[in-house]
Design an enzyme around this catalytic site. Sequence first.
Site, short mmCIF file in Angstrom:
data_model
loop_
_atom_site.label_atom_id
_atom_site.label_comp_id
_atom_site.label_asym_id
_atom_site.label_seq_id
_atom_site.Cartn_x
_atom_site.Cartn_y
_atom_site.Cartn_z
N SER A 172 0.67 -7.62 -1.85
CA SER A 172 1.28 -6.43 -2.70
C SER A 172 1.76 -6.74 -4.00
O SER A 172 1.55 -6.19 -4.86
CB SER A 172 2.43 -5.89 -1.81
OG SER A 172 1.91 -5.17 -0.57
N GLN A 228 8.03 -7.19 4.06
CA GLN A 228 7.90 -6.60 2.57
C GLN A 228 8.22 -7.52 1.39
O GLN A 228 7.44 -7.88 0.22
CB GLN A 228 8.51 -5.21 2.41
CG GLN A 228 7.48 -4.13 2.82
CD GLN A 228 8.17 -2.87 2.63
OE1 GLN A 228 9.38 -2.61 2.07
NE2 GLN A 228 7.77 -1.86 3.25
N TYR A 267 -5.15 1.03 6.67
CA TYR A 267 -6.14 0.42 6.00
C TYR A 267 -7.31 1.65 6.01
O TYR A 267 -7.42 2.29 6.96
CB TYR A 267 -6.76 -1.08 6.27
CG TYR A 267 -5.71 -2.09 5.79
CD1 TYR A 267 -5.61 -2.42 4.39
CD2 TYR A 267 -5.15 -2.66 6.85
CE1 TYR A 267 -4.95 -3.32 4.20
CE2 TYR A 267 -4.05 -3.87 6.46
CZ TYR A 267 -4.08 -4.13 5.15
OH TYR A 267 -3.17 -5.27 4.62
N ASP A 326 5.41 -10.28 1.00
CA ASP A 326 4.17 -9.63 0.85
C ASP A 326 3.54 -10.23 -0.44
O ASP A 326 3.50 -9.33 -1.62
CB ASP A 326 3.98 -8.24 1.09
CG ASP A 326 2.82 -7.71 1.30
OD1 ASP A 326 1.69 -8.49 0.99
OD2 ASP A 326 2.68 -6.66 1.51
N ARG A 353 1.79 -6.13 7.60
CA ARG A 353 2.51 -5.45 6.43
C ARG A 353 3.53 -4.56 7.19
O ARG A 353 3.57 -3.32 7.30
CB ARG A 353 1.37 -4.56 5.91
CG ARG A 353 0.41 -5.46 5.11
CD ARG A 353 -0.41 -5.12 4.26
NE ARG A 353 -0.13 -5.16 2.76
CZ ARG A 353 -0.72 -5.15 2.04
NH1 ARG A 353 -2.15 -4.55 2.02
NH2 ARG A 353 -0.66 -5.45 0.51
P1 NAD Z 1 -6.88 -2.63 -0.10
O1 NAD Z 1 -6.45 -3.43 -1.11
O2 NAD Z 1 -7.40 -3.13 1.28
O3 NAD Z 1 -7.93 -1.44 -0.42
C1 NAD Z 1 -7.76 -0.82 -1.68
C2 NAD Z 1 -7.88 0.77 -1.51
O4 NAD Z 1 -9.16 0.84 -1.40
C3 NAD Z 1 -7.28 1.26 -0.25
O5 NAD Z 1 -6.44 2.40 -0.62
C4 NAD Z 1 -8.57 1.51 0.46
O6 NAD Z 1 -8.18 2.94 1.17
C5 NAD Z 1 -9.35 2.05 -0.77
N1 NAD Z 1 -10.63 2.13 -0.45
C6 NAD Z 1 -11.62 1.57 0.67
N2 NAD Z 1 -13.18 2.06 0.61
C7 NAD Z 1 -13.04 3.11 -0.35
C8 NAD Z 1 -13.92 3.72 -0.72
N3 NAD Z 1 -15.27 3.62 -0.16
N4 NAD Z 1 -13.82 4.66 -1.82
C9 NAD Z 1 -12.64 4.72 -2.23
N5 NAD Z 1 -11.52 4.07 -1.82
C10 NAD Z 1 -11.98 3.14 -1.01
O7 NAD Z 1 -5.47 -1.92 0.33
P2 NAD Z 1 -4.13 -2.19 0.04
O8 NAD Z 1 -3.75 -2.03 -1.35
O9 NAD Z 1 -3.66 -3.55 0.64
O10 NAD Z 1 -3.18 -1.08 0.83
C11 NAD Z 1 -3.77 -0.60 2.14
C12 NAD Z 1 -2.62 0.11 2.84
O11 NAD Z 1 -1.55 -0.86 3.23
C13 NAD Z 1 -2.08 1.37 1.98
O12 NAD Z 1 -1.83 2.38 2.94
C14 NAD Z 1 -0.76 0.57 1.76
O13 NAD Z 1 0.36 1.72 1.46
C15 NAD Z 1 -0.42 -0.18 2.80
N6 NAD Z 1 0.60 -1.27 2.32
C16 NAD Z 1 1.87 -1.06 3.46
C17 NAD Z 1 2.69 -2.26 3.11
C18 NAD Z 1 3.77 -2.19 3.87
O14 NAD Z 1 4.33 -1.26 4.63
N7 NAD Z 1 4.53 -3.38 3.93
C19 NAD Z 1 2.48 -3.13 2.14
C20 NAD Z 1 1.31 -2.91 1.40
C21 NAD Z 1 0.25 -2.01 1.65
#
Ligand code: NAD
Length: 379
Positions: free
Chosen positions: A133, A127, A230, A130, A122
């Site tokens: 996302s 992006q 994460y 992705d 990521r």
């Molecule tokens: P994910 O699908 O792995 O998880 C979804 C959410 O659930 C996350 O925010 C996680 O912190 C939360 N979670 C896990 N356990 C939990 C609990 N017990 N209680 C409450 N919440 C809980 O996550 P995602 O949507 O793929 O995103 C993860 C990270 O990656 C984020 O910081 C996002 O901003 C980042 N991201 C970065 C990029 C990039 O830079 N290209 C792209 C996409 C996502």
Amino acid sequence: MKIAILRERAEGETRVAATPETAGKLSALGFEIAIEAGAGAASRYPDSAYEAAGASIGRDARTTLANAEVVLCVRRPAPSQLRSVRSGALLIGALDPFGNEGEIAAIARAGVVAFSLELLPRITRAQTMDILSSQANLAGYQSVIEATSVFGRAMPMMMTAAGTVRPAKVFVMGAGVAGLQAIATARRLGAVVSATDVRPAAKEQVESLGAKFIAVEDDEFRQAETAGGYAKEMSAEYRDKQAELTAQHIAKQDIVITTALIPGRAAPRLIDRDVVESMSEGSVIVDLAAERGGNVEMTKPGAMIEHNGVKIIGFTNMQGRIPATASQLYARNLIAFLEPMLDKAERELKLDWDDELIKATLITREGAIVHPGIAAAAE
Ligand code: NAD
């Protein structure tokens, strides 16, 4: 050079790996595009729209795949399709390799060079490619739409001559890509929204969308994020404190949307039976983690159930319920990944095997599983 797009065979899969827009783009670059007949039908893209964009329609998988050097897909091809993929061809899609090592080994044995785009790092450069996302964002949006459609009440506050309707209360658990879009969508519909997450960085994002952040903010919480952004698995002590806080909050909610995931693990359990039973009749829970075991004790993956008057939606492939948009964004992700591999002057493939994104997503090559994590799991 020929690029083939398959009609998805997986049950319930409504998406397609190319739209008339992306097929037209590749065709304009001088590549031959073949679409398996009916591939876009469930996404509302008829064969005629692909033909108008310069693609040809293959009547079956075998004809479509004949001599194709690149194959685009959403899910892994069915065995009947894989038989017609020529050895050495590139296969690009969401191949879901972990837990499906046997199927990946079959792709390797077919001599196919497979890329699984869920494995993209990521980073900024990735992006546009992705798929996690683009699809999670739509799943978050659609989760609110599904919840409101069975809620039986209005979402916004309404002051009418017949009296005032109070706004619905929506609580989003997990404020990653899907959760943030669920918050934004519920806010647009006029609900009073709150959210929780175990990553401290999520607090500001939740608040910037106008929602209230609910979490036990102790020392463990302040350090609970990996370098990759994460969630970490939390201690039993933290989980208990957080569960108590959220249980009290959930009892007062109309709609709860859970999206919590931890990479490489089963989804964390966030809502037990007694918490569901504390909710008012007519409330709705949407469990977006259903495919990975669910965040809610009673979730039935792929179905909506009712417990004590509370509806629990466990639909898998939520993004597939808005297939035209999901396919549109997925197909653009795929083209963003494919384009750097194309030599446009020579109209042939030119791969840089040392490229970070290629290395991260390549799972099979020259008859073997080459991704170390998947190869280890396959043994
Ligand atoms: P994910 O699908 O792995 O998880 C979804 C959410 O659930 C996350 O925010 C996680 O912190 C939360 N979670 C896990 N356990 C939990 C609990 N017990 N209680 C409450 N919440 C809980 O996550 P995602 O949507 O793929 O995103 C993860 C990270 O990656 C984020 O910081 C996002 O901003 C980042 N991201 C970065 C990029 C990039 O830079 N290209 C792209 C996409 C996502």
